[in-house]
Design a protein around this motif. Structure first.
Motif, PDB file in Angstrom:
ATOM      1  N   ARG A  65       0.696  -1.279   0.182  1.00  0.00           N
ATOM      2  CA  ARG A  65      -0.016  -0.045   0.020  1.00  0.00           C
ATOM      3  C   ARG A  65       0.931   1.203  -0.085  1.00  0.00           C
ATOM      4  O   ARG A  65       0.152   2.408  -0.377  1.00  0.00           O
ATOM      5  CB  ARG A  65      -0.944   0.105   1.140  1.00  0.00           C
TER       6      ARG A  65
ATOM      7  N   PRO B  47      -4.847  -0.221  12.529  1.00  0.00           N
ATOM      8  CA  PRO B  47      -5.813   0.301  11.768  1.00  0.00           C
ATOM      9  C   PRO B  47      -5.727  -0.649  10.337  1.00  0.00           C
ATOM     10  O   PRO B  47      -4.985  -0.419   9.450  1.00  0.00           O
ATOM     11  CB  PRO B  47      -5.226   1.604  11.158  1.00  0.00           C
TER      12      PRO B  47
ATOM     13  N   ARG C 151      -3.030   4.167   5.825  1.00  0.00           N
ATOM     14  CA  ARG C 151      -4.350   4.750   6.026  1.00  0.00           C
ATOM     15  C   ARG C 151      -4.452   6.102   5.844  1.00  0.00           C
ATOM     16  O   ARG C 151      -5.263   6.596   5.224  1.00  0.00           O
ATOM     17  CB  ARG C 151      -4.718   4.050   7.264  1.00  0.00           C
ATOM     18  N   SER C 152      -3.337   6.893   6.366  1.00  0.00           N
ATOM     19  CA  SER C 152      -3.292   8.337   5.970  1.00  0.00           C
ATOM     20  C   SER C 152      -3.533   8.867   4.599  1.00  0.00           C
ATOM     21  O   SER C 152      -3.447  10.113   4.647  1.00  0.00           O
ATOM     22  CB  SER C 152      -2.203   9.271   6.837  1.00  0.00           C
TER      23      SER C 152
END
Length: 288
Positions: free
Chosen positions: A71, A286, A267-268
């Protein structure tokens, strides 16, 4: 979660006890203080907790690549270390960033003067001077002292609202004032990781800096050790309004915490904020 420091202290204590026992065992004091009782339940519980902690870290390290799923591929992360930050923690997180397919664009070292209340005049004066060399719409004129210096650092390390020469000038000025040491080679990025140190910073100062960074970057994650989440900087930060703009992760002194930190960075890219880790209010990890 029991910290590695606790494990080390326990092991040292055991080795010291064994060494003393060897010395006394062959002398006239060999019968004094002899305890033939089995290992206490308390000691067994500590050993079990230690094994459980190691298993958790081993599992996190092994499962991390699958959890990351690339990711952070093609994403670089700027690291900002606060005074007292543990170099091993920084290195551990950097390795996990690479495991997630990302890279570290550069590491910036915040100096004690940046977060010292006694140096506020220096921070305010420099911030005001640097603003005069930028376009009027880059940083709001009414920004507070630490919000402003945080935004200046943000546009220097990650923003595209200033030119490369302007970004370089800001970095040089921050270094000249002994506020932030910049890497020799750095590229601007959208993600910023702030690693807290062992020295408690003023909540208002830290909150201002992070508010400024968050205003000029895509995502900011703040990582601290287990203790900071219980009663230190991270604990105080989570009670500030800026907690809605930056993600926080405690237990970064463990492998589990470092993996969680990188998941928070991923995630950010889409979602800001969130409190994760052993004492996180939004869950341990998360995954979304």
């Amino acid at each position: 979660m029991i910290s590695y420091r606790h494990h080390v202290v326990s092991l040292v204590a055991v080795f010291l006890a064994l060494s003393v026992g060897v010395v006394l065992g062959g002398g006239p004091l060999s019968e004094l203080g002899r305890d033939d009782t089995p290992v206490s339940a308390h000691t067994k519980a500590q050993q079990q907790d230690s094994r459980a902690a190691r298993f958790g870290d081993d599992f996190a390290t092994a499962a991390a690549p699958t959890l990351y799923a690339g990711r952070l591929q093609n994403h670089a992360v700027t690291i900002v270390t606060m005074p007292g930050a543990d170099g091993d923690v920084v290195s551990g997180i950097a390795a996990q960033i690479e495991s997630a397919g990302g890279s570290v664009a550069g590491t910036y070292e915040a100096k004690p003067a940046l977060v010292s209340a006694s140096e506020k005049s220096l921070v305010d004066t420099l911030g005001s001077q640097l603003m005069t060399h930028l376009d009027d719409d880059v940083i709001p004129a009414d920004a507070s002292t630490y919000d402003r210096i945080g935004q200046l650092l943000g546009v220097a390390v990650s923003g595209d609202s200033v030119s490369l020469d302007e970004a370089s000038s800001i970095r040089q000025s921050l270094a000249g004032a002994d506020l932030v040491k910049s890497p020799e080679q750095a590229s601007r990025t959208a993600l910023v990781l702030v690693v807290l140190g062992g020295k408690d910073a003023d909540d208002a100062i830290l909150s201002g800096l992070l508010t400024g960074l968050a205003a000029t970057t895509t995502g900011v994650v703040v990582a601290g050790d287990t203790g900071s989440g219980m009663k230190g900087d991270l604990h105080g930060l989570r009670a500030q309004p800026v907690a809605d703009k930056v993600a926080t992760v405690d237990s970064a002194d463990t492998a589990v915490g470092q993996v969680t930190t990188v998941l928070a960075l991923a995630r950010s890219l889409k979602v800001q904020g969130g409190s994760f880790g052993a004492s996180g209010s939004d869950g341990a990890v998360p995954l979304g």
